[in-house]
Design a protein around this motif. Structure first.
Motif, PDB file in Angstrom:
ATOM      1  N   VAL A  26      47.820  23.066  32.286  1.00 17.32           N
ATOM      2  CA  VAL A  26      48.215  23.965  31.691  1.00 17.32           C
ATOM      3  C   VAL A  26      47.059  25.166  32.229  1.00 17.32           C
ATOM      4  O   VAL A  26      47.449  26.327  32.273  1.00 17.32           O
ATOM      5  N   TRP A  27      46.097  24.531  32.481  1.00 19.88           N
ATOM      6  CA  TRP A  27      44.797  25.534  32.973  1.00 19.88           C
ATOM      7  C   TRP A  27      45.259  25.968  34.580  1.00 19.88           C
ATOM      8  O   TRP A  27      45.209  27.244  34.433  1.00 19.88           O
ATOM      9  N   TRP A  28      45.753  25.242  35.225  1.00 21.49           N
ATOM     10  CA  TRP A  28      46.228  25.766  36.448  1.00 21.49           C
ATOM     11  C   TRP A  28      47.301  26.748  36.497  1.00 21.49           C
ATOM     12  O   TRP A  28      47.460  27.576  37.237  1.00 21.49           O
ATOM     13  N   ALA A  29      48.162  26.411  35.631  1.00 26.72           N
ATOM     14  CA  ALA A  29      49.470  27.338  35.328  1.00 26.72           C
ATOM     15  C   ALA A  29      49.166  28.444  35.137  1.00 26.72           C
ATOM     16  O   ALA A  29      49.882  29.589  35.301  1.00 26.72           O
ATOM     17  N   LEU A 131      28.665  21.629  26.726  1.00 26.84           N
ATOM     18  CA  LEU A 131      29.801  21.623  27.196  1.00 26.84           C
ATOM     19  C   LEU A 131      30.304  22.990  27.424  1.00 26.84           C
ATOM     20  O   LEU A 131      30.851  23.921  28.377  1.00 26.84           O
ATOM     21  N   GLY A 132      30.158  23.648  26.379  1.00 26.45           N
ATOM     22  CA  GLY A 132      30.612  25.105  26.096  1.00 26.45           C
ATOM     23  C   GLY A 132      29.691  25.997  27.221  1.00 26.45           C
ATOM     24  O   GLY A 132      30.418  26.771  27.678  1.00 26.45           O
ATOM     25  N   VAL A 133      28.280  26.038  26.773  1.00 30.89           N
ATOM     26  CA  VAL A 133      27.482  26.742  27.670  1.00 30.89           C
ATOM     27  C   VAL A 133      27.911  26.514  29.301  1.00 30.89           C
ATOM     28  O   VAL A 133      27.850  27.677  30.063  1.00 30.89           O
ATOM     29  N   LEU A 134      28.023  25.213  29.531  1.00 31.25           N
ATOM     30  CA  LEU A 134      28.158  24.859  31.253  1.00 31.25           C
ATOM     31  C   LEU A 134      29.807  25.278  31.446  1.00 31.25           C
ATOM     32  O   LEU A 134      30.269  25.959  32.604  1.00 31.25           O
ATOM     33  N   GLY A 135      30.577  24.576  30.750  1.00 28.30           N
ATOM     34  CA  GLY A 135      31.989  24.426  31.214  1.00 28.30           C
ATOM     35  C   GLY A 135      32.798  25.789  30.911  1.00 28.30           C
ATOM     36  O   GLY A 135      33.575  26.229  31.677  1.00 28.30           O
ATOM     37  N   GLY A 136      32.352  26.784  30.002  1.00 29.95           N
ATOM     38  CA  GLY A 136      33.237  27.844  29.861  1.00 29.95           C
ATOM     39  C   GLY A 136      32.901  29.022  30.938  1.00 29.95           C
ATOM     40  O   GLY A 136      33.932  29.221  31.504  1.00 29.95           O
ATOM     41  N   PRO A 137      31.772  29.249  31.309  1.00 30.48           N
ATOM     42  CA  PRO A 137      31.523  29.975  32.552  1.00 30.48           C
ATOM     43  C   PRO A 137      32.094  29.494  33.737  1.00 30.48           C
ATOM     44  O   PRO A 137      32.439  30.158  34.627  1.00 30.48           O
ATOM     45  N   LEU A 138      31.860  28.275  33.878  1.00 28.55           N
ATOM     46  CA  LEU A 138      32.505  27.713  35.176  1.00 28.55           C
ATOM     47  C   LEU A 138      34.244  27.808  35.303  1.00 28.55           C
ATOM     48  O   LEU A 138      34.673  28.203  36.325  1.00 28.55           O
ATOM     49  N   ALA A 139      34.735  27.649  34.129  1.00 30.70           N
ATOM     50  CA  ALA A 139      36.342  27.994  33.977  1.00 30.70           C
ATOM     51  C   ALA A 139      36.543  29.387  34.238  1.00 30.70           C
ATOM     52  O   ALA A 139      37.594  29.681  35.133  1.00 30.70           O
ATOM     53  N   TYR A 140      35.734  30.216  33.769  1.00 32.55           N
ATOM     54  CA  TYR A 140      36.153  31.602  33.904  1.00 32.55           C
ATOM     55  C   TYR A 140      35.735  32.076  35.367  1.00 32.55           C
ATOM     56  O   TYR A 140      36.568  32.843  36.109  1.00 32.55           O
ATOM     57  N   SER A 142      35.686  29.996  37.898  1.00 29.76           N
ATOM     58  CA  SER A 142      36.938  29.444  38.932  1.00 29.76           C
ATOM     59  C   SER A 142      38.284  30.492  38.777  1.00 29.76           C
ATOM     60  O   SER A 142      38.930  30.610  39.831  1.00 29.76           O
ATOM     61  N   ALA A 143      38.397  30.760  37.415  1.00 28.62           N
ATOM     62  CA  ALA A 143      39.822  31.719  37.437  1.00 28.62           C
ATOM     63  C   ALA A 143      39.691  32.858  38.148  1.00 28.62           C
ATOM     64  O   ALA A 143      40.617  33.308  38.695  1.00 28.62           O
ATOM     65  N   ALA A 144      38.283  33.492  38.055  1.00 32.97           N
ATOM     66  CA  ALA A 144      38.122  34.727  38.987  1.00 32.97           C
ATOM     67  C   ALA A 144      38.323  34.465  40.451  1.00 32.97           C
ATOM     68  O   ALA A 144      38.950  35.112  41.311  1.00 32.97           O
ATOM     69  N   SER A 145      37.536  33.386  41.026  1.00 32.56           N
ATOM     70  CA  SER A 145      37.361  33.258  42.304  1.00 32.56           C
ATOM     71  C   SER A 145      38.769  32.717  42.863  1.00 32.56           C
ATOM     72  O   SER A 145      39.169  32.814  44.032  1.00 32.56           O
ATOM     73  N   VAL A 146      39.490  31.567  42.303  1.00 31.75           N
ATOM     74  CA  VAL A 146      40.799  30.939  42.679  1.00 31.75           C
ATOM     75  C   VAL A 146      41.697  31.829  42.747  1.00 31.75           C
ATOM     76  O   VAL A 146      42.549  31.683  43.663  1.00 31.75           O
ATOM     77  N   ALA A 147      42.012  32.412  41.839  1.00 30.82           N
ATOM     78  CA  ALA A 147      43.246  33.227  41.504  1.00 30.82           C
ATOM     79  C   ALA A 147      43.146  34.762  41.178  1.00 30.82           C
ATOM     80  O   ALA A 147      44.189  35.679  40.972  1.00 30.82           O
TER      81      ALA A 147
END
Length: 190
Positions: A26-29, A131-140, A142-147
């Motif tokens: 889901v995340w990648w799609a 998890l939210g403090v670390l994982g949330g920013p990492l996911a966003y 990544s979404a910015a840099s990857v795609a």
């Protein structure tokens, strides 16, 4: 799924693997789809994942409540991030107050992990917040840099700090909502 050794234990492990891999799909799609101009790709994959997940889930009712709660939180949090101008989402409406469907699909997919592959966090609010403090920013990020699915308009640091705060509150809040609704349901049955 039961946690017993043997066949039931194998099924429980397969369920957890499906839960993790399903959310990753889901995340990648969502991210790749939004970045490539296919904002429908993520919601379609999320819907397929949710249908299969809910069909086999031993906690279908809780999962549905968590999906509804997470989508509501996503509407508020990502709507606020967009409206503030900190972030711009690929495929966002002109209003910027409303998070795009692919972000909401991510929230729904994430919610389906809460009572399964991330169930250990339910009784650990500080770990859920971390998890939210670390994982949330990492996911966003990544979404910015990857795609290019997300853009940080006023600087990445400011945007990531806002995301860290939002997600640091959102994950424990979701577990708290789940706990309260489950308690209310059990009291209504008794």
């Amino acid at each position: 799924m039961p946690d017993e050794p043997g066949v039931n234990g194998d099924l429980a492990m397969q369920w957890l693997v499906f839960n993790v891999l399903g959310f990753q799909a889901v995340w990648w799609a969502c991210v790749i789809g939004a970045g490539k101009g296919w904002p429908w790709a993520g919601p379609v994959v999320a819907m397929l994942y949710a249908v299969v997940h809910l069909h086999f889930s031993p906690t279908r009712r809780r999962d549905l409540r968590l999906v509804a709660s997470a989508v509501a939180i996503g509407l508020v949090l990502d709507g606020a991030l967009g409206a503030s101008g900190l972030l711009t989402y690929a495929g966002a409406s002109e209003l910027r107050l409303i998070a795009p469907p692919w972000i909401l699909a991510l929230w729904a997919g994430f919610a389906l992990t809460l009572t399964h592959s991330m169930a250990a966090l339910a009784s650990r609010p500080w770990a859920a917040a971390a998890l939210g403090v670390l994982g949330g920013p990492l996911a966003y990020a990544s979404a910015a840099s990857v795609a290019g699915a997300v853009r940080f308009e006023y600087g990445m640091v400011e945007g990531l700090m806002a995301i860290a705060i939002g997600w640091g509150v959102a994950i424990p809040l979701l577990y708290g909502i789940d706990k309260q609704l489950t308690k209310n349901e059990q009291e209504a049955i008794a």
